[in-house]
Write an enzyme that holds these catalytic residues in place. Structure first.
Site, short mmCIF file in Angstrom:
data_model
loop_
_atom_site.label_atom_id
_atom_site.label_comp_id
_atom_site.label_asym_id
_atom_site.label_seq_id
_atom_site.Cartn_x
_atom_site.Cartn_y
_atom_site.Cartn_z
N VAL A 68 0.99 -1.09 0.02
CA VAL A 68 0.03 -0.21 -0.07
C VAL A 68 0.78 1.38 0.17
O VAL A 68 0.40 2.46 -0.39
CB VAL A 68 -0.94 0.02 1.27
CG1 VAL A 68 -2.08 -1.20 1.18
CG2 VAL A 68 -0.16 0.12 2.46
N TYR A 160 3.45 5.50 15.40
CA TYR A 160 2.17 4.86 15.03
C TYR A 160 0.88 5.84 15.43
O TYR A 160 -0.03 5.79 14.51
CB TYR A 160 1.95 3.44 16.03
CG TYR A 160 0.77 2.57 15.74
CD1 TYR A 160 0.76 1.83 14.50
CD2 TYR A 160 -0.05 2.68 16.67
CE1 TYR A 160 -0.23 0.98 14.32
CE2 TYR A 160 -1.26 1.88 16.53
CZ TYR A 160 -1.34 1.13 15.43
OH TYR A 160 -2.40 0.34 15.31
P1 NAP Z 1 -1.84 -7.70 11.29
O1 NAP Z 1 -2.25 -9.07 11.81
O2 NAP Z 1 -0.45 -7.80 11.28
O3 NAP Z 1 -2.37 -7.67 9.66
C1 NAP Z 1 -1.78 -6.60 8.91
C2 NAP Z 1 -1.68 -6.87 7.58
O4 NAP Z 1 -1.34 -5.85 6.79
C3 NAP Z 1 -0.48 -8.10 7.42
O5 NAP Z 1 -1.21 -9.08 6.61
C4 NAP Z 1 0.60 -7.31 6.92
O6 NAP Z 1 1.42 -8.18 6.07
C5 NAP Z 1 -0.06 -6.34 5.96
N1 NAP Z 1 0.69 -5.21 5.43
C6 NAP Z 1 1.76 -4.67 6.30
N2 NAP Z 1 2.36 -3.60 5.49
C7 NAP Z 1 1.53 -3.63 4.38
C8 NAP Z 1 1.78 -3.00 3.26
N3 NAP Z 1 2.83 -2.20 3.21
N4 NAP Z 1 0.90 -3.19 2.16
C9 NAP Z 1 0.22 -4.11 2.25
N5 NAP Z 1 -0.19 -4.73 3.38
C10 NAP Z 1 0.80 -4.71 4.24
O7 NAP Z 1 -2.66 -6.65 12.04
P2 NAP Z 1 -3.88 -6.33 12.84
O8 NAP Z 1 -3.72 -6.32 14.17
O9 NAP Z 1 -5.06 -7.14 12.16
O10 NAP Z 1 -4.10 -4.76 12.27
C11 NAP Z 1 -4.74 -4.26 11.20
C12 NAP Z 1 -4.79 -2.81 11.12
O11 NAP Z 1 -5.68 -2.55 12.41
C13 NAP Z 1 -3.67 -2.21 11.34
O12 NAP Z 1 -3.76 -0.81 10.47
C14 NAP Z 1 -3.68 -1.77 12.55
O13 NAP Z 1 -2.97 -0.60 12.98
C15 NAP Z 1 -5.03 -1.52 13.27
N6 NAP Z 1 -5.25 -1.55 14.49
C16 NAP Z 1 -4.96 -2.94 15.25
C17 NAP Z 1 -5.28 -2.96 16.60
C18 NAP Z 1 -4.77 -4.29 17.36
O14 NAP Z 1 -5.09 -4.38 18.72
N7 NAP Z 1 -4.60 -5.44 16.92
C19 NAP Z 1 -5.53 -1.94 17.30
C20 NAP Z 1 -5.94 -0.61 16.84
C21 NAP Z 1 -5.62 -0.73 15.40
P3 NAP Z 1 2.76 -8.58 6.70
O15 NAP Z 1 2.38 -9.60 7.78
O16 NAP Z 1 3.51 -9.27 5.63
O17 NAP Z 1 3.49 -7.34 7.28
#
Ligand code: NAP
Length: 258
Positions: A68, A160
């Site tokens: 992205v 972040y």
């Molecule tokens: P996750 O399990 O790590 O999933 C994120 C996905 O995004 C991974 O598959 C990752 O691929 C992919 N990604 C990373 N960099 C990318 C790029 N440059 N282009 C395309 N894809 C990319 O994380 P999650 O916890 O589900 O988080 C999803 C979203 O929710 C994020 O924006 C995060 O900041 C937000 N969020 C999460 C939480 C929480 O507590 N989990 C709380 C608030 C907000 P790789 O594994 O190959 O890096």
């Protein structure tokens, strides 16, 4: 009476971050609601797995390898989704990375990387999707993923939190500019959700962190990816037809207890 407002049959959704955690849960749920889902992720194998799982359950899905932070790749992903289905109705910008460093230790490289993925990546997704939706002329819904981290200072989360605060500003601003085209733009600010991202960054402390978060919540449990997927479904669907420029906070009733 069927809940037709949540029915996404005939709609096309592009979901970034669809290989893992919240993005994967969202892809599965939107497909279950009837959407044709384009599963995009840096992790191409993971995106393929999510798509295969959707198809195994009778849904419609296609995987897309996507970074992205590369504007040209985002434009191509939107164009390919429109070419494949003839339309784009939903853009869910969920891909993101976590980075931890104190303010004093934060380097230019740290800041550039986190802003490139967590802010510019969302900006590109919003711009390309909005252009496609305007050209299509039948409105649409854009959802961004920010974080409860924007509400409070949090140790080691400057990059972040700054990127996520910028995403909220982008969401509110874009909503004012594209509403006249019938395009709604809303943000989701999850609390602490148990995903591979939080696993990686908390590591051995994951279970202790989960217990602390559960104790802080009036609901007595931690969040799961499906909790956030349901918030995205609400904002993607006609159930939220009069909602734009807003922030939905699925956080179990608790701010991040830093
Ligand atoms: P996750 O399990 O790590 O999933 C994120 C996905 O995004 C991974 O598959 C990752 O691929 C992919 N990604 C990373 N960099 C990318 C790029 N440059 N282009 C395309 N894809 C990319 O994380 P999650 O916890 O589900 O988080 C999803 C979203 O929710 C994020 O924006 C995060 O900041 C937000 N969020 C999460 C939480 C929480 O507590 N989990 C709380 C608030 C907000 P790789 O594994 O190959 O890096």
């Amino acid at each position: 009476m069927p809940l037709t407002a949540y029915d996404l049959t005939g709609r096309t959704a592009l979901i970034t971050g669809a290989a893992s955690g919240i993005g994967r849960a969202t892809a599965l749920l939107l497909a279950e609601a009837g959407a044709s889902v384009h599963c995009a992720d840096l992790d191409a194998k993971g995106a393929e797995q999510t798509s295969a799982d959707i198809r195994d359950h009778g849904g419609r899905a296609q995987p897309r390898a996507l970074d992205v932070s590369d504007r040209a790749q985002v434009a191509a992903a939107v164009a390919e989704s429109v070419r494949a289905d003839g339309r784009l109705d939903i853009m869910a910008n969920i891909a993101g990375i976590m980075h931890r460093s104190t303010v004093l230790d934060t380097s230019d490289a740290d800041l550039d990387r986190v802003l490139a993925v967590n802010f510019k990546g969302v900006l590109y997704g919003c711009q390309e999707a909005a252009r496609a939706m305007i050209a299509q002329g039948s409105g649409g819904s854009i959802v961004t993923m920010t974080s409860g981290a924007i509400d409070t200072g949090a140790p080691e989360l400057l990059c972040y939190g700054a990127a996520k605060a910028a995403v909220y500003q982008l969401t509110k601003t874009l909503a004012t500019e594209v509403g006249r085209h019938g395009i709604r733009v809303n943000a989701v600010a999850p609390g602490w959700i148990r995903t591979p991202m939080t696993d990686r960054h908390i590591g051995d402390g994951q279970e202790a962190a989960a217990r602390t978060m559960a104790q802080c919540s009036p609901l007595g449990r931690v969040g799961e990816p499906q909790d956030i997927a349901h918030a995205v479904l609400h904002l993607a669907s006609d159930a939220s037809a009069f909602t734009t420029g807003q922030l939905l906070r699925p956080n179990g009733g608790v701010q991040m207890p830093w």
